[in-house]
Scaffold this active site. Structure first.
Site, mmCIF file in Angstrom:
data_model
loop_
_atom_site.group_PDB
_atom_site.id
_atom_site.type_symbol
_atom_site.label_atom_id
_atom_site.label_comp_id
_atom_site.label_asym_id
_atom_site.label_seq_id
_atom_site.Cartn_x
_atom_site.Cartn_y
_atom_site.Cartn_z
ATOM 1 N N HIS A 203 -1.507 92.928 53.848
ATOM 2 C CA HIS A 203 -1.887 94.354 53.929
ATOM 3 C C HIS A 203 -0.509 95.043 54.374
ATOM 4 C CE1 HIS A 203 -5.665 93.706 52.152
ATOM 5 N NE2 HIS A 203 -5.701 92.509 53.026
ATOM 6 N N LYS B 290 22.505 90.175 79.679
ATOM 7 C CA LYS B 290 22.140 90.109 81.230
ATOM 8 C C LYS B 290 23.404 90.720 82.161
ATOM 9 C CE LYS B 290 19.327 85.802 80.907
ATOM 10 N NZ LYS B 290 19.472 84.555 81.213
ATOM 11 N N GLU C 113 17.090 81.184 68.986
ATOM 12 C CA GLU C 113 17.769 81.090 70.039
ATOM 13 C C GLU C 113 18.488 79.797 69.784
ATOM 14 O OE1 GLU C 113 15.925 80.639 73.763
ATOM 15 O OE2 GLU C 113 17.203 82.361 74.637
#
Ligand code: PA5
Length: 419
Positions: free
Chosen positions: A298, A410, A277
């Site tokens: 793995h 948003k 951010e």
């Protein structure tokens, strides 16, 4: 204290190149140490005495004591920077002596929210709605359903006594507290969510969980002193910030934060959020990701060793073993006899050394070493990375304290929901 070492078998950044880059970045460090006028509204975290002074700690501890006395569970309602720091310490260090912490406000999934509500059944609890700008959908909607759940369980007075809001002064959340008799604690106006570990935002949930917040703040303060008093040549935060930018310039566009301690699982999430951010803007930024070893050797281990050369790796390394567990011979021939009498502390260390040898042949590796995995060192790490992220963002040429990109989704979401 935290130290940084580099393992880079390809010698992508020579000692000379690093010294030159540190010298060039010295003015960035000097400005950060002095505090910059242009970031005055975002740098309340730089000096920990402002929001993590003894007076604040006393107030936080008093609220937490009451929570511990009256509650089986404490619901942290918050998303992103509003819950990540607290969660990273609580999930790593909580030993059952404090109140159980339950998380809400970080999802819109009805399944997850119903499970969260079910986990509260039969328990006495309090809630803390942590929201800097009280507009974010996830915490706002969770606060609603938790208020409804509390209204069914408690009288209005008792529900109010069990409701805490961490909001900014003058916000609608503060007004709601005044109207309803909730406890209000301040979300610093001059600190963004992802930089808020050392304030009521992070410290109150930690204290409720029984974390030694004084040790955590002490670790942060020691790191603050070190980073503010050390020059460019030896400043570990500047070194880290400069190195990651140098690797970025050489085509390594991703940074993997790796560790052999699952206790760092939620801390890694905090770190990813801090750097993603803060730096991912204006078409720039190093993509931060995390890996938990040995399990993910793995999985992503294959890509790191053999895939596209996109990433450099930063290891969080804890010098003191996090415990002891010896493998005893059991008289059966199972081809694991070579482990007889060995301690997992040594086995884990051997896996780390082996991984470092293998990975550093392919990509640059940084090792950030800390003494122990405890609250004090978490404090060091929080301050170190916050300060380094600020420096790194400055070197990259972006504003590390805003997040304009988050607003785009948003807007569409509010439109879809008819706000
Ligand atoms: O770091 C940040 O600024 C963000 O991650 C915020 O913490 C997050 O978006 C939540 O914001 P708010 O507390 O305003 O709901």
């Amino acid at each position: 204290m935290l130290d940084i070492t580099v393992r880079d078998q390809k010698n992508l950044v020579t000692g000379e190149a690093l010294s030159r880059a540190l010298e060039e970045a010295a003015p960035v460090l000097a400005r950060a140490q002095a505090g910059e006028e242009k970031y005055r509204d975002s740098q309340g975290w730089l000096n920990l005495d402002k929001w993590a002074s003894d007076q604040w700690l006393e107030q936080i501890e008093a609220i937490a004591e009451n929570v511990k006395k009256t509650c089986d569970a404490f619901v942290v309602i918050g998303v992103g920077g509003s819950n990540n720091a607290a969660r990273s310490v609580i999930e790593a260090l909580s030993d059952g002596t404090g109140t159980e912490i339950i998380y809400a406000g970080n999802t819109l999934s009805p399944h997850a929210l119903n499970r969260m509500l079910q986990s509260l059944e039969g328990k006495d609890y309090a809630i803390d709605c942590i929201a800097k700008n009280f507009e974010t959908l996830e915490p706002g909607s969770s606060f609603r359903i938790l208020r409804e759940a509390m209204a069914k369980k408690y009288s209005p007075e008792e529900a109010a006594r069990r409701t805490i809001c961490t909001g900014t002064y003058g916000s609608s959340l503060e007004r709601l507290c005044e109207q309803e008799g909730y406890t209000f604690v301040p979300f610093p106006t001059d600190v963004g969510g992802r930089y808020s570990a050392f304030s009521c935002v992070g410290l109150l949930p930690m204290a409720c969980a029984g974390i030694d917040i004084r040790a955590l703040v002490r670790g942060g303060k020691d790191m603050e002193k070190l980073l503010h008093e050390t020059g460019a040549e030896t400043n570990p935060a500047l070194r880290y910030a400069v190195l990651r930018n140098l690797y970025h310039q050489r085509g390594y566009v991703m940074e993997i934060l790796a560790s052999f301690e699952p206790q760092f699982r939620w801390f890694s999430k905090w770190w990813v959020q801090l750097f993603a951010e803060s730096e991912g803007k204006d078409g720039k930024g190093i993509f931060p990701a995390a890996a938990e070893y040995s399990e993910e050797l793995h999985a992503v281990g294959q890509y790191l060793q053999d895939g596209a050369p996109l990433m450099f790796e930063t290891f969080l390394f804890v010098r003191e073993p996090t415990g002891s567990l010896v493998i005893h011979p059991d008289g059966r021939r199972d081809d694991f006899d070579y482990l007889d009498g060995k301690d997992f502390g040594d086995i884990n260390r051997a896996a780390f050394e082996a991984t470092l040898k293998a990975h550093s042949a392919k990509m640059p590796c940084l090792i950030l070493g800390i003494g122990r995995l405890d609250a004090y060192h978490f404090g060091q790490l929080f301050y170190f990375f916050q300060f380094a992220c600020y420096l790194s963002g400055e070197i990259l040429g972006i504003n590390p304290f805003d997040q304009p990109g988050v607003e785009a989704y948003k807007g569409w979401m509010f439109k879809a929901l008819g706000k």
